[in-house]
Enzyme design. Sequence first.
Site, PDB file in Angstrom:
ATOM      1  N   GLU A  20       0.812  -1.224   0.000  1.00  0.00           N
ATOM      2  CA  GLU A  20       0.000   0.000   0.000  1.00  0.00           C
ATOM      3  C   GLU A  20       0.845   1.273   0.000  1.00  0.00           C
ATOM      4  OE1 GLU A  20      -3.931  -1.866   2.226  1.00  0.00           O
ATOM      5  OE2 GLU A  20      -2.295  -1.129   3.452  1.00  0.00           O
TER       6      GLU A  20
ATOM      7  N   ASP B  19     -12.267  -6.639  -2.463  1.00  0.00           N
ATOM      8  CA  ASP B  19     -13.157  -7.811  -2.353  1.00  0.00           C
ATOM      9  C   ASP B  19     -14.493  -7.326  -1.805  1.00  0.00           C
ATOM     10  OD1 ASP B  19     -11.142  -7.842   0.220  1.00  0.00           O
ATOM     11  OD2 ASP B  19     -13.204  -8.200   0.803  1.00  0.00           O
TER      12      ASP B  19
ATOM     13  N   GLY C 248     -12.766  -4.264   2.132  1.00  0.00           N
ATOM     14  CA  GLY C 248     -13.840  -5.111   1.627  1.00  0.00           C
ATOM     15  C   GLY C 248     -15.086  -4.247   1.426  1.00  0.00           C
TER      16      GLY C 248
ATOM     17  N   MET D 113      -9.267  -2.777   8.533  1.00  0.00           N
ATOM     18  CA  MET D 113      -8.746  -3.145   9.846  1.00  0.00           C
ATOM     19  C   MET D 113      -7.936  -2.049  10.550  1.00  0.00           C
ATOM     20  SD  MET D 113      -7.767  -7.097   8.838  1.00  0.00           S
ATOM     21  CE  MET D 113      -7.432  -7.608  10.509  1.00  0.00           C
ATOM     22  N   GLU D 114      -7.947  -0.831  10.007  1.00  0.00           N
ATOM     23  CA  GLU D 114      -7.128   0.222  10.629  1.00  0.00           C
ATOM     24  C   GLU D 114      -7.758   1.615  10.676  1.00  0.00           C
ATOM     25  OE1 GLU D 114      -5.865  -1.487   7.867  1.00  0.00           O
ATOM     26  OE2 GLU D 114      -4.795  -3.022   9.002  1.00  0.00           O
TER      27      GLU D 114
HETATM   28  N1  ADE Z   1      -9.208  -5.410   3.756  1.00  0.00           N
HETATM   29  C1  ADE Z   1      -9.483  -5.791   2.492  1.00  0.00           C
HETATM   30  N2  ADE Z   1     -10.564  -6.591   2.474  1.00  0.00           N
HETATM   31  C2  ADE Z   1     -10.971  -6.724   3.759  1.00  0.00           C
HETATM   32  C3  ADE Z   1     -12.013  -7.425   4.381  1.00  0.00           C
HETATM   33  N3  ADE Z   1     -12.845  -8.192   3.665  1.00  0.00           N
HETATM   34  N4  ADE Z   1     -12.143  -7.338   5.729  1.00  0.00           N
HETATM   35  C4  ADE Z   1     -11.293  -6.596   6.439  1.00  0.00           C
HETATM   36  N5  ADE Z   1     -10.269  -5.907   5.903  1.00  0.00           N
HETATM   37  C5  ADE Z   1     -10.109  -5.962   4.571  1.00  0.00           C
END
Ligand code: ADE
Length: 234
Positions: free
Chosen positions: A13, A200, A79, A176-177
Amino acid sequence: MVCIGVIGAMEEEVASLIAQMENEESKTMAGMTFHKGTLWKQEAVVVRSGIGKVNMAVCTQILADVYEVDMVINTGVAGGLYKDINVGDIVISSDAIQHDFDVTGLGHQRGEIPRMESSVFRADTELVDMAKEACEIVNPEIQCFVGRVVTGDQFISSNEKKEELVKEFGGYCAEMEGAAMAHVATLNHIPFVIIRAISDKADNSAPVAYSTFEEQAIIHTVKLLAAMFLKMSK
Ligand code: ADE
């Protein structure tokens, strides 16, 4: 000139940002290497925080204390949660919340941090507008949404969990951050924005999609940041 902190959780990233820096000098603290220099005519500190909320919180506080940055930007992948969102699209944070903060046992709402004024951290509207404008110019082939980023120490990869995050938090994307950076930035009165490319759809197909599209999705965030930085320098 203002100094911009740019944080990505993973090497992929931030690697291309670091490669494009001029007069770059680095220093390692708390196991994180901070790259200070000029990036697209702006003074910037680019750093890989590592994955998850604690890494991000430590990283943001170092940017505040040691580098005294004027703003922080979190970039990376996420996501997709919002129904119309596709892999490759971008979400710019209107605000961010920690979906895994759970004191429901004491009667609080999920995501609520007891004894804090707010558990929803609002992004700087000027940065949001600038990011959206930049995205529409340099990435016309994709959709760009402004919406809520929901953060937790969990990779979301089930249809049920995804539905829950949409229903409970009205999230546009899960990662997640971001909300950890938002939380620390808010405590330090530093404007922030989170810019995430969708790798995703945070459902049962997420593990395969993530591996396939992660690198490709990042290309859009790098282009967006370059346009945003050049605009700021004018
Ligand atoms: N980062 C990218 N895709 C993610 C997901 N599905 N859940 C959490 N963090 C992500």
